[in-house]
Motif scaffolding. Structure first.
Motif, PDB file in Angstrom:
ATOM      1  N   TYR A  74      39.680  27.096 -13.893  1.00 12.10           N
ATOM      2  CA  TYR A  74      40.978  26.440 -13.816  1.00 12.10           C
ATOM      3  C   TYR A  74      41.130  25.774 -12.446  1.00 12.10           C
ATOM      4  O   TYR A  74      40.991  26.429 -11.412  1.00 12.10           O
ATOM      5  N   LEU A  75      41.424  24.480 -12.460  1.00 13.12           N
ATOM      6  CA  LEU A  75      41.581  23.708 -11.236  1.00 13.12           C
ATOM      7  C   LEU A  75      43.049  23.468 -10.895  1.00 13.12           C
ATOM      8  O   LEU A  75      43.412  23.375  -9.718  1.00 13.12           O
ATOM      9  N   GLU A  76      43.885  23.356 -11.918  1.00 13.10           N
ATOM     10  CA  GLU A  76      45.305  23.077 -11.716  1.00 13.10           C
ATOM     11  C   GLU A  76      46.086  23.673 -12.885  1.00 13.10           C
ATOM     12  O   GLU A  76      45.707  23.504 -14.042  1.00 13.10           O
ATOM     13  N   ILE A  77      47.172  24.379 -12.561  1.00 16.39           N
ATOM     14  CA  ILE A  77      48.053  24.946 -13.585  1.00 16.39           C
ATOM     15  C   ILE A  77      49.483  24.639 -13.161  1.00 16.39           C
ATOM     16  O   ILE A  77      49.955  25.142 -12.142  1.00 16.39           O
ATOM     17  N   ASP A  78      50.150  23.779 -13.925  1.00 12.20           N
ATOM     18  CA  ASP A  78      51.511  23.365 -13.637  1.00 12.20           C
ATOM     19  C   ASP A  78      52.302  23.459 -14.945  1.00 12.20           C
ATOM     20  O   ASP A  78      52.474  22.476 -15.658  1.00 12.20           O
TER      21      ASP A  78
END
Length: 147
Positions: A74-78
């Motif tokens: 996971y690189l980005e979780i928004d």
């Protein structure tokens, strides 16, 4: 991914569910195992999810021809707008794709846009199959959310 410019494919799907429900279905291993990385035959999938930036996932599809692992980080979780992760099926290619999930709220439900960036040589070999696979999985997600 290699240093060359990636090839990109995109798949869009509308859902009658909220953006939050659609987003959460990607990160809950029990829910994701019911729709994510299933083949057309619908074999069982087992999964592990460490849902944080820097965390990883691994889902194993149990198929007639053997187990196939789908893995990434996971690189980005928004939540509930955007999810970015790497993705590979190392049994078929050593290359990792970069997948971006963007979810936009609609008056009723939401629309998901999935963008997959792949090495050009991987795209040449697997691009159309990848598009079909993501489309099939998003259809399965819609069915799962309706269940």
């Amino acid at each position: 991914m290699t240093d060359t410019q990636p090839a990109t494919l995109q798949v869009k799907r509308r859902f009658d569910a909220s953006a939050e429900r659609v987003f959460d279905a990607w990160l809950d291993p029990e829910t994701a195992g019911k729709w994510l990385f299933r083949s057309e035959e619908g074999e069982a999938v087992t999964g592990r999810v460490d849902a944080r930036v820097g965390g990883s996932f691994a889902f194993v599809s149990h198929r007639k021809e053997g187990d196939i692992e789908h893995t990434g980080d996971y690189l980005e979780i928004d939540r509930p707008r955007r999810l970015v992760f790497t993705f590979a099926v190392l049994a078929f290619s050593p290359e990792y794709d970069r997948v971006t999930i963007e979810i936009a709220r609609l008056d009723k439900g939401c629309e998901l846009t999935l963008t997959s960036e792949m090495a050009p040589d991987v795209f040449a070999e697997w691009g159309e199959q990848t598009r079909k696979g993501w489309t099939m999985m998003l259809d399965a997600l819609a069915a799962q959310l309706e269940a």
